[in-house]
Write a protein that holds these residues in place. Sequence first.
Motif, mmCIF file in Angstrom:
data_model
loop_
_atom_site.group_PDB
_atom_site.id
_atom_site.type_symbol
_atom_site.label_atom_id
_atom_site.label_comp_id
_atom_site.label_asym_id
_atom_site.label_seq_id
_atom_site.Cartn_x
_atom_site.Cartn_y
_atom_site.Cartn_z
ATOM 1 N N ARG A 171 -7.671 14.951 -2.729
ATOM 2 C CA ARG A 171 -6.371 14.626 -3.329
ATOM 3 C C ARG A 171 -5.773 15.851 -4.008
ATOM 4 N N GLN A 186 1.210 12.281 4.295
ATOM 5 C CA GLN A 186 0.388 11.209 4.853
ATOM 6 C C GLN A 186 -1.076 11.374 4.461
ATOM 7 N N THR A 224 -13.168 12.360 -2.778
ATOM 8 C CA THR A 224 -11.798 11.838 -2.690
ATOM 9 C C THR A 224 -10.869 12.577 -3.644
ATOM 10 N N GLN A 254 -5.365 5.765 -0.986
ATOM 11 C CA GLN A 254 -5.858 4.448 -0.592
ATOM 12 C C GLN A 254 -7.347 4.297 -0.858
ATOM 13 N N ARG A 255 -8.055 5.433 -1.006
ATOM 14 C CA ARG A 255 -9.486 5.380 -1.317
ATOM 15 C C ARG A 255 -9.649 5.384 -2.830
ATOM 16 N N SER A 256 -10.471 4.514 -3.325
ATOM 17 C CA SER A 256 -10.616 4.335 -4.768
ATOM 18 C C SER A 256 -11.297 5.538 -5.398
ATOM 19 N N LEU A 282 -1.397 10.371 0.832
ATOM 20 C CA LEU A 282 -1.340 8.916 0.684
ATOM 21 C C LEU A 282 -2.631 8.271 1.159
ATOM 22 N N ALA A 283 -3.233 8.834 2.180
ATOM 23 C CA ALA A 283 -4.515 8.297 2.652
ATOM 24 C C ALA A 283 -5.595 8.462 1.593
ATOM 25 N N SER A 295 0.833 -1.189 0.000
ATOM 26 C CA SER A 295 0.000 0.000 0.000
ATOM 27 C C SER A 295 0.869 1.241 0.000
ATOM 28 N N PRO A 296 0.303 2.414 -0.386
ATOM 29 C CA PRO A 296 1.097 3.634 -0.390
ATOM 30 C C PRO A 296 1.666 3.979 0.972
ATOM 31 N N SER A 297 0.895 3.741 2.037
ATOM 32 C CA SER A 297 1.389 4.066 3.365
ATOM 33 C C SER A 297 2.539 3.161 3.765
ATOM 34 N N SER A 350 -1.848 6.564 -11.590
ATOM 35 C CA SER A 350 -3.270 6.213 -11.518
ATOM 36 C C SER A 350 -4.006 6.608 -12.784
#
Length: 509
Positions: A63, A33, A59, A40-42, A36-37, A3-5, A104
């Motif tokens: 971002r 952070q 989201t 993690q969300r699509s 990156l969070a 994962s990115p984190s 992405s």
Amino acid sequence: MPSPSATVATTSPSLSSNSTAGMVFSELNPIVQALLASLQRSDRGDSGSDGIANTILATLRIRSNMIRRLISAIENVSRVQGGPEALIAMAEFVLLPFILVLQSGIDVRSDRYTRPSSQSQSVGLSPSPSTQYYIRRSAQIRCVEDAAMAVETYVGAVRPQMKNSLDGTIAIRCLVSCTMALSTVETALTDERDKNRGTDGKEAPSRCADAQYALDTGDDCRFSLLKAISSLFSMARDDDGASISASSLSQTFANHMDGVLLVRVVGGCMTILQSLLVADVGSYNTDEEKKASPACYCHRRSNWTLGLAVLDTLQTMLCSVPIEEVWRSVLPGLFATLFKVSLSSCRIRASGTLSSSKLGARSLTTIALLLRVTIGMENSSSCTEIVTTESTSVSAVSNKLLSSAFIAGGTTPEVRFSAETKADDSSISAESSFIDEVNDRLPAPLKMVINVASVHHSGEVKEAALLLVGVLLVDTRTVWSQPKKDSLSTAALECCVSLLNDGDGEFVL
């Protein structure tokens, strides 16, 4: 795949809170952070319900906001003493989120073809799936644009500190990500243009003015990606661009994937130029057509700025990675595209998308650089030295080029393969075949573009034509064979003579 984190945990630098680097890390870490969070969300989905669509848009907005905050933080840190060094030390930590956003890409899904039902159109309670796609795609394009701007900002923040300051591996990852994003954006936009183009090859005026299409044309995103790519290549220059020798970073770029990466970047640039040429062919020329779709016409008229960005990127690449083998592999397609752009931009009719003296001058300069890198003589005098004089008028430069051409004509031609090089027969045969192809295909279009540029009303275009003439008469004089050599030299010399008494413009390199 981690994962990115988890990935950033392995790249986070261990820094003292009392040091400048510790201060920089403490300022950047919360934003990194949060970004990156959000990753993690699509941001994908079929948007089957309003709840999912709103969540995806939220989201993407978060971002984009985090990327812009990180850009601002990088700019602030770069002004602090020791800040650029700290940014270099934590390059992977800072650049990782941008790389992930660029990779992405854009969501290209089948729901864009879903047409709103007549009931939903009449009631108008919620957007149709196709409308939701365009809104989501626009937000994704904005995120990619922001990430590209962030990469450019980072390179600009660390580059003044030292040359080749960015590690080659990280630079390659950034370049690959930008290239992937450019391809993804271009594919989505090209597919949409093809889907809405009529049988005659022109886009429907009603479609150009459509609100869904107007959400984001992608031009700003592609412009930012090109600027980011150009900034990465500019780090490979030696001595602030004064040298044309290949640096270690240049070799890293050229050797990655056996040169395929550079070919992909050039291919992306060519695709954009070719799309502008297609739009130029379908330009509206009558007042009725312009009034029918003023928004589309204005968009077409602004496309030349994107073309300038493409040509600037190509020139930066040619100066930063002047490796003959790489550019010879793309010479046929790239030269053909640049030739078409130069003719389109230098023509008299001024209603087309690409009718711009700046674009014409930049395309001619790019052709000159391409020829110098691919077929220019080794250790030959550069045209930069020829045209750098105290008097920089067009007529003075023409006179200087004429003198240099006659001097060069009396010298002994240099050969690429001598007895000392001990080149094998296969290398000599390949070189001979390549030179034969160059003599068969390039002289005719070169003569045409020189003749057009020499009578252009813009001094900027004439200056670029002189630079191209200098490359033909001096740098590449041993390449051309008879009778093409006489014909090409005559056209080049006529251009110089015609500009001897021309007082337009100042020659600026």
